[in-house]
Design a protein around this motif. Structure first.
Motif, mmCIF file in Angstrom:
data_model
loop_
_atom_site.group_PDB
_atom_site.id
_atom_site.type_symbol
_atom_site.label_atom_id
_atom_site.label_comp_id
_atom_site.label_asym_id
_atom_site.label_seq_id
_atom_site.Cartn_x
_atom_site.Cartn_y
_atom_site.Cartn_z
ATOM 1 N N PHE A 1 0.414 -1.133 -0.225
ATOM 2 C CA PHE A 1 0.041 -0.294 0.071
ATOM 3 C C PHE A 1 0.333 1.617 -0.010
ATOM 4 N N ILE A 2 2.155 0.924 0.554
ATOM 5 C CA ILE A 2 3.051 2.231 0.323
ATOM 6 C C ILE A 2 3.563 2.299 -1.403
ATOM 7 N N PRO A 3 3.521 2.854 -2.237
ATOM 8 C CA PRO A 3 3.952 2.891 -3.650
ATOM 9 C C PRO A 3 5.630 3.417 -3.534
ATOM 10 N N ASP A 4 6.486 3.049 -3.706
ATOM 11 C CA ASP A 4 8.529 3.929 -3.603
ATOM 12 C C ASP A 4 8.255 4.688 -3.837
ATOM 13 N N PHE A 5 9.056 5.586 -3.059
ATOM 14 C CA PHE A 5 9.458 6.698 -3.325
ATOM 15 C C PHE A 5 11.253 7.213 -3.487
ATOM 16 N N CYS A 6 12.027 6.650 -3.301
ATOM 17 C CA CYS A 6 13.064 6.548 -2.389
ATOM 18 C C CYS A 6 13.454 6.488 -3.956
ATOM 19 N N HIS A 7 13.016 6.020 -4.924
ATOM 20 C CA HIS A 7 13.528 6.094 -6.631
ATOM 21 C C HIS A 7 13.747 7.686 -6.549
ATOM 22 N N LYS A 8 13.033 8.097 -5.928
ATOM 23 C CA LYS A 8 12.497 9.746 -6.912
ATOM 24 C C LYS A 8 13.546 10.636 -5.798
#
Length: 475
Positions: free
Chosen positions: A113-120
């Motif tokens: 339920f928490i899409p990845d944001f680290c790659h941003k």
């Protein structure tokens, strides 16, 4: 008329031969269709004794100060009976069941339920939606890569609790270690059994299922290639990475907290184990997208081997060094500690550099430089279950020109460093390097058997170009 009929028969025979050839290829690519007696014997041995092995190691620390021989000597001499050992073993508790249920649920929430944001905001990190390799049925699955994010969130909350929230003690994992073992076993068996039932009655992709007709083999090695619930919950990716590997560093931190509580200080050996294994775990999550191309995802079906193994074997036996150091705190001489650190970092460098070379080669299609030179490779082809033809390039430059699995060599060097950090008083912490050697050598053989069946003559050309598996000039 006769000529036309003869031509039609010849075309039918040709078509039938092509189908048979495809089926033969399918029979070898991926998990086996048939079970020989040795494989069945190995499967039965593991199903019967692997859970007992885990229990024996954990019990020997809890009751015999990590001695592997004393329990056996007590039983052989008649000093104790099995019932005496069992009666001293903590049973499943509501507290442990609650802790474990919350842990797994929390990891499912982070995964789903928490899409990845680290790659941003992390340069070089590959996260978010990524494609896996082509399956034998010609399917290309998509995955939500967010393991690094899950690891960071989990550990931020852990340190926040240890520093100022104080909802629970940092020693909570060690204090409930054996009751949590029963919880992990329940989940491992439950998910493995569910995966087998799912493979029979509602598979995600029926063309990627394999049935040998042998219940024990199918249960252990799995029927479905990529069992999923819904679009995104992939059993293999979740259980291979979460909850076991996220827990790995938390378990070590809990062991370190217990050592601090018992002895008033942390030994340099415990610090080394936490650092070196922490690097390995972080590397796994930083390169989770690359993990989609490994043997676990690309070849193994999901059964007891992965389901129970990831829930029980990995978190309980991969952390033996930290557990041992709680019972036997070891303060290493400076030279010894530096040697362990250098060896561990060398193993990690070889492991990562080798995998980076292959990843760079794959991403660029060979349009790159390895060790300052244009890479050399062998071109191969293979056929999927739908008859589609695919092409691959097998790298023969850099570390991959030294040995066909030189990344495993780096892994083994790092594994040895973890064990050497524990000194030489007991053999228990050295189980890891013994096990990893057996595992990786067996994995070499399994992988090469599959590649030989998948690529045929092209694989022979590759092995002629790179004749050694792990150690150049030796093996």
């Amino acid at each position: 008329m006769a000529a036309h009929q003869e031509k039609k028969l010849a075309e039918e025979r040709k078509h039938q031969n092509m189908q048979n050839g495809t089926k033969a290829s399918q029979g070898q690519w991926g998990r086996a269709w048939e079970v020989d007696w040795f494989s069945l014997a190995s499967i039965l041995f593991l199903l019967m004794f692997a859970p007992l092995i885990v229990y024996y190691f954990i019990m020997s620390c809890a009751q015999y100060q990590c001695s592997l021989t004393d329990p056996l000597l007590d039983l052989l001499r008649g000093n104790k009976h099995l019932s005496d050992i069992w009666n001293r073993t903590p049973m499943l508790t509501y507290r442990a069941a609650g802790i474990y249920s919350l842990w797994v649920t929390f990891q499912v929430v982070l995964y789903m339920f928490i899409p990845d944001f680290c790659h941003k905001f992390l340069p070089g990190y590959v996260g978010g939606v990524q494609e896996g390799a082509v399956t034998p049925a010609g399917v290309v699955n998509k995955y939500e890569i967010n393991g690094l994010q899950a690891w960071i969130i989990t550990h931020v909350l852990w340190f926040a609790n240890a520093s100022f929230l104080h909802f629970f003690s940092p020693t909570i994992i060690f204090d409930n270690w054996i009751p949590l073992l029963w919880c992990a076993n329940i989940l491992g068996y439950a998910v493995s059994t569910f995966a087998m039932i799912k493979g029979y009655f509602f598979p995600t992709n029926a063309k990627d299922c394999k049935f040998t007709g042998n219940f024990f083999y199918d249960y252990m090695m799995g029927i479905e290639f990529n069992p999923r619930i819904g679009k995104w919950f992939d059993f293999k990716l979740f259980f291979n990475g979460r909850p076991g590997i996220v827990a790995w560093t938390l378990i070590n931190l809990s062991f370190a907290a217990k050592q601090q509580e018992l002895y008033g200080e942390l030994t340099n050996s415990m610090i080394l184990v936490n650092i070196l294994q922490g690097i390995y775990v972080l590397d796994f999550f930083w390169n989770e997208a690359w993990y989609l191309k490994t043997i676990d995802i690309c070849h193994d079906h999901f059964g007891w081997y992965l389901g129970w193994g990831d829930c029980v074997w990995l978190p309980y036996l991969y952390t033996l060094q930290g557990l041992y150091l709680v019972y036997h705190p070891v303060q290493l001489h400076t030279a010894h500690a530096l040697g362990v650190l250098v060896l561990g970092l060398l193993g990690y460098y070889i492991f990562r550099a080798t995998n980076h070379q292959k990843d760079l080669f794959r991403r660029t299609g060979g349009s790159c430089r390895i060790w300052g030179r244009k890479p050399e490779y062998i071109e191969c082809s293979y056929t999927s279950v739908d008859g589609a033809r695919y092409y691959s390039k097998l790298l023969t430059s850099g570390f991959w020109g030294w040995a066909r699995h030189f990344n495993y060599t780096g892994d083994l060097i790092g594994s040895l460093a973890y064990c050497l950090a524990c000194g030489f008083e007991h053999i228990l912490p050295y189980f890891y390097i013994i096990y990893m050697t057996i595992l990786l050598v067996h994995r070499c053989l399994r992988d090469e058997h599959r590649c030989s069946s998948k690529y045929g003559k092209d694989w022979k050309r590759y092995t002629a170009a790179v004749p050694y598996r792990l150690l150049p000039g030796i093996f």
